[in-house]
Design a protein around this motif. Structure first.
Motif, PDB file in Angstrom:
ATOM      1  N   LEU A   1       0.824  -1.225   0.000  1.00 24.80           N
ATOM      2  CA  LEU A   1       0.000   0.000   0.000  1.00 24.80           C
ATOM      3  C   LEU A   1       0.852   1.267   0.000  1.00 24.80           C
ATOM      4  CD1 LEU A   1      -2.835  -0.821   2.562  1.00 24.80           C
ATOM      5  CD2 LEU A   1      -3.123  -0.345   0.136  1.00 24.80           C
ATOM      6  N   ASN A   2       2.007   1.188   0.661  1.00 23.54           N
ATOM      7  CA  ASN A   2       2.859   2.384   0.779  1.00 23.54           C
ATOM      8  C   ASN A   2       3.977   2.403  -0.263  1.00 23.54           C
ATOM      9  OD1 ASN A   2       1.382   3.158   3.025  1.00 23.54           O
ATOM     10  ND2 ASN A   2       2.643   1.905   4.405  1.00 23.54           N
ATOM     11  N   HIS A   3       3.874   1.572  -1.276  1.00 21.75           N
ATOM     12  CA  HIS A   3       4.961   1.464  -2.246  1.00 21.75           C
ATOM     13  C   HIS A   3       4.977   2.655  -3.205  1.00 21.75           C
ATOM     14  CE1 HIS A   3       7.795  -0.521  -4.955  1.00 21.75           C
ATOM     15  NE2 HIS A   3       8.093  -1.238  -3.885  1.00 21.75           N
ATOM     16  N   HIS A   4       6.204   3.012  -3.680  1.00 22.02           N
ATOM     17  CA  HIS A   4       6.307   4.172  -4.575  1.00 22.02           C
ATOM     18  C   HIS A   4       5.821   3.847  -5.996  1.00 22.02           C
ATOM     19  CE1 HIS A   4       9.815   2.552  -6.686  1.00 22.02           C
ATOM     20  NE2 HIS A   4      10.186   2.087  -5.513  1.00 22.02           N
ATOM     21  N   ASP A   5       5.915   2.562  -6.392  1.00 19.48           N
ATOM     22  CA  ASP A   5       5.492   2.200  -7.749  1.00 19.48           C
ATOM     23  C   ASP A   5       3.963   2.140  -7.808  1.00 19.48           C
ATOM     24  OD1 ASP A   5       4.681   0.674 -10.037  1.00 19.48           O
ATOM     25  OD2 ASP A   5       6.749  -0.027 -10.231  1.00 19.48           O
ATOM     26  N   PRO A   6       3.352   2.954  -8.690  1.00 18.97           N
ATOM     27  CA  PRO A   6       1.879   3.021  -8.722  1.00 18.97           C
ATOM     28  C   PRO A   6       1.211   1.676  -9.008  1.00 18.97           C
ATOM     29  CG  PRO A   6       2.867   4.378 -10.465  1.00 18.97           C
ATOM     30  CD  PRO A   6       3.995   3.869  -9.637  1.00 18.97           C
ATOM     31  N   MET A   7       1.895   0.819  -9.758  1.00 18.95           N
ATOM     32  CA  MET A   7       1.266  -0.474 -10.078  1.00 18.95           C
ATOM     33  C   MET A   7       1.215  -1.387  -8.840  1.00 18.95           C
ATOM     34  SD  MET A   7       1.158  -2.215 -13.523  1.00 18.95           S
ATOM     35  CE  MET A   7       0.206  -3.677 -13.858  1.00 18.95           C
ATOM     36  N   ILE A   8       2.276  -1.326  -8.053  1.00 19.14           N
ATOM     37  CA  ILE A   8       2.306  -2.128  -6.813  1.00 19.14           C
ATOM     38  C   ILE A   8       1.284  -1.567  -5.817  1.00 19.14           C
ATOM     39  CG2 ILE A   8       3.744  -2.820  -4.823  1.00 19.14           C
ATOM     40  CD1 ILE A   8       4.540  -4.250  -7.322  1.00 19.14           C
TER      41      ILE A   8
ATOM     42  N   VAL B   1      -5.778  -5.883  -3.031  1.00 19.47           N
ATOM     43  CA  VAL B   1      -5.728  -6.952  -2.020  1.00 19.47           C
ATOM     44  C   VAL B   1      -6.316  -6.453  -0.698  1.00 19.47           C
ATOM     45  CG1 VAL B   1      -4.219  -8.524  -0.725  1.00 19.47           C
ATOM     46  CG2 VAL B   1      -3.711  -8.011  -3.118  1.00 19.47           C
ATOM     47  N   PHE B   2      -5.988  -5.235  -0.360  1.00 19.00           N
ATOM     48  CA  PHE B   2      -6.501  -4.650   0.882  1.00 19.00           C
ATOM     49  C   PHE B   2      -8.044  -4.632   0.864  1.00 19.00           C
ATOM     50  CE2 PHE B   2      -7.535  -1.016   3.660  1.00 19.00           C
ATOM     51  CZ  PHE B   2      -6.811  -1.365   4.793  1.00 19.00           C
ATOM     52  N   ASP B   3      -8.592  -4.123  -0.238  1.00 16.06           N
ATOM     53  CA  ASP B   3     -10.057  -4.017  -0.331  1.00 16.06           C
ATOM     54  C   ASP B   3     -10.727  -5.379  -0.378  1.00 16.06           C
ATOM     55  OD1 ASP B   3      -9.840  -1.313  -0.345  1.00 16.06           O
ATOM     56  OD2 ASP B   3     -10.125  -1.062  -2.515  1.00 16.06           O
ATOM     57  N   LYS B   4     -10.134  -6.304  -1.113  1.00 17.93           N
ATOM     58  CA  LYS B   4     -10.800  -7.594  -1.341  1.00 17.93           C
ATOM     59  C   LYS B   4     -10.539  -8.619  -0.234  1.00 17.93           C
ATOM     60  CE  LYS B   4     -12.830  -6.819  -5.317  1.00 17.93           C
ATOM     61  NZ  LYS B   4     -14.288  -6.809  -5.420  1.00 17.93           N
ATOM     62  N   VAL B   5      -9.334  -8.600   0.320  1.00 15.80           N
ATOM     63  CA  VAL B   5      -8.993  -9.653   1.296  1.00 15.80           C
ATOM     64  C   VAL B   5      -9.172  -9.171   2.740  1.00 15.80           C
ATOM     65  CG1 VAL B   5      -7.143 -11.196   2.135  1.00 15.80           C
ATOM     66  CG2 VAL B   5      -7.382 -10.742  -0.319  1.00 15.80           C
ATOM     67  N   PHE B   6      -8.805  -7.920   2.993  1.00  9.54           N
ATOM     68  CA  PHE B   6      -8.741  -7.484   4.392  1.00  9.54           C
ATOM     69  C   PHE B   6      -9.919  -6.614   4.862  1.00  9.54           C
ATOM     70  CE2 PHE B   6      -4.316  -8.459   3.336  1.00  9.54           C
ATOM     71  CZ  PHE B   6      -3.943  -9.212   4.436  1.00  9.54           C
ATOM     72  N   ALA B   7     -10.423  -5.735   3.984  1.00 17.33           N
ATOM     73  CA  ALA B   7     -11.341  -4.693   4.472  1.00 17.33           C
ATOM     74  C   ALA B   7     -12.640  -5.258   5.059  1.00 17.33           C
ATOM     75  CB  ALA B   7     -11.635  -3.700   3.355  1.00 17.33           C
ATOM     76  N   TYR B   8     -13.356  -6.060   4.286  1.00 15.92           N
ATOM     77  CA  TYR B   8     -14.663  -6.541   4.741  1.00 15.92           C
ATOM     78  C   TYR B   8     -14.516  -7.586   5.852  1.00 15.92           C
ATOM     79  CZ  TYR B   8     -19.410  -8.440   4.518  1.00 15.92           C
ATOM     80  OH  TYR B   8     -20.675  -8.869   4.837  1.00 15.92           O
ATOM     81  N   TYR B   9     -13.542  -8.481   5.681  1.00 13.46           N
ATOM     82  CA  TYR B   9     -13.324  -9.531   6.679  1.00 13.46           C
ATOM     83  C   TYR B   9     -12.963  -8.897   8.030  1.00 13.46           C
ATOM     84  CZ  TYR B   9     -11.567 -13.985   8.602  1.00 13.46           C
ATOM     85  OH  TYR B   9     -11.361 -15.100   9.369  1.00 13.46           O
TER      86      TYR B   9
END
Ligand code: FAD
Ligand code: UDP
Length: 381
Positions: A135-142, A149-157
């Motif tokens: 999430l804090n990476h400088h490369d926009p693609m990463i 991944v944050f939205d799909k794996v972590f946020a709702y769960y």
């Protein structure tokens, strides 16, 4: 009480470990538990069909500490068991922790290849990274991949499990589940991943089976203890031996500094007339449903029972004293940790030894509860 050198409250991982070590050092130990069984939250039993049930939710043994594995191995045979979890992500099953296979299943081939290459370039010497590294990476693609991944794996769960905004969660909680930079698909990355072949209860029964240990169940210490003039009284008699406590520390001191916050769980067991219900031991529901995960217990002991299986659905639940809920997950944040420290200071003033997930108010796995209990026995004079 005079006949005991040590009183231990709680017959879970921490209490049972300490009891055994001190008993072997020729101490007379009384271990009590308010429940009607040993093994604490790791308690398991076989139902009428012979299927293993983990009463307080799925418990998988994994550790990087050889000292812990060598200790528990003395009390049970263990077999190699690698826990695998699938995530139900928008009705598609993907490996969790999110790995290269999950990436390929959720992205087109070109994007998946580009992201894989970038990940391997930026994190050359790492096999597992934190979602926050992405999430804090400088490369926009990463960064974009991290957001996915944050939205799909972590946020709702996480919202389901903790009932608070994900930004308010201690990062160490989220960091328990990494993003894996390979096709490796086991839930844990630990060196030793084994299960006790006859279950945890059997293992703790063997641990507590020692001539110097007396076990007393259905006994809540709060009905027997008094604190007066910096002395401990048990059943109105001063106890001068070592007092070790592994329960919730606020309960011991009548909640005088407030109730320490926890999350609790409601676990619904369902018997199904099928050989298997799902493709993995545990399926996490990442983007739908009110429950967090379903575990199919037969997988845990690789049980070969036909046409019957038991699943456990976990619903996260508020913890409060009135609702008779069990404290399962400590909610570690600055405010709560501060309250805990007040209790700890009070316990110290009575020379009470605190050990375990509840008494130390730490999100311990079983191995850490055992490791810290082993360490504590080295400190007790
Ligand atoms: P506990 O197991 O909670 O034991 C404390 C004991 O003290 C209890 O038996 C309680 O009845 C007793 N007690 C409390 N107060 C009193 C009192 N006033 N008087 C008398 N007795 C009292 N860890 C893993 O390694 N792998 C996993 O897969 C895993 N899964 C988990 C899933 C869930 C849903 C939960 C909640 C936990 C999981 N854990 C897992 C963590 C594991 O349960 C703990 O690390 C471990 O049980 C801690 O042991 P303990 O002895 O500190 O506490
Ligand atoms: N988590 C998540 N999605 C998952 C698995 C875990 O968001 O698929 C987060 C969630 O906040 C959870 C934490 O990571 O509480 C720790 O997960 P773990 O599986 O270690 O929880 P436990 O087995 O202790 O319930």
């Amino acid at each position: 009480m005079k006949k005991y050198d040590v009183v231990i409250v709680g017959a879970g991982c921490a209490g049972s470990t300490i009891a055994r070590i001190l008993a072997e050092k020729k101490k007379k130990v009384l271990i009590i538990d308010k429940r009607n069984h040993i093994a604490g939250n790791a308690y398991d039993y076989f139902d009428q069909d012979g299927i293993i049930i983990h009463q307080y939710g799925p418990h998988i043994f994994h550790t990087n500490y050889l000292e812990v594995f060598n200790f528990v191995k003395k009390y049970s045979p263990f077999f190699k068991y690698e826990h695998r979890v699938l995530g139900n992500l928008d009705n598609q099953l993907v490996p969790v922790p999110f790995n290269f296979k999950s990436l390929e299943l959720t992205h087109n081939k070109k994007d998946a290849n580009t992201i894989k290459k970038l990940l391997l370039k930026y994190f050359k010497n790492k096999t597992r990274v934190s979602i926050f590294d992405l999430l804090n990476h400088h490369d926009p693609m990463i960064k974009k991949f991290g957001k996915f991944v944050f939205d799909k794996v972590f946020a709702y769960y996480t919202a389901k499990q903790w009932n608070i905004k994900i930004k308010d969660i201690d990062k160490s909680v989220i960091n328990r589940v990494p993003v894996v930079l390979s096709y490796q698909d086991t839930y844990f990355g630990d060196k030793y991943q084994f299960m006790p072949s006859r279950g945890y209860t059997n293992m703790f029964k063997n641990m507590l089976n020692h001539k110097n240990i007396t076990l007393q169940l259905n006994t809540n210490i709060t009905n027997h203890i008094e604190f007066k003039n910096k002395k401990i009284f048990i059943d109105h008699e001063e106890f001068k031996g070592k007092f070790i406590y592994t329960g919730a520390i606020d309960e011991l001191f009548s909640y005088q500094f407030g109730v320490l916050p926890y999350r609790s769980l409601d676990i619904k067991l369902i018997k199904i007339k099928k050989t298997h219900y799902q493709k993995a031991a545990t399926v996490n529901y990442l983007t739908s449903e009110k429950f967090t995960r379903i575990s199919e217990y037969k997988y845990f002991l690789k049980q070969n029972i036909k046409n019957k299986t038991v699943i456990a659905k976990e619903y996260s639940k508020a913890y409060n004293l009135k609702g008779k809920t069990d404290p399962y997950y400590p909610i570690n944040n600055e405010k709560n940790n501060k309250m805990y420290l007040k209790y700890k200071k009070l316990a110290d003033s009575y020379h009470i030894y605190l050990s375990g997930r509840l008494a130390e108010y730490k999100y311990y796995n079983m191995d850490m509860a055992i490791l810290n209990a082993l360490e504590l026995t080295k400190k007790i004079k």
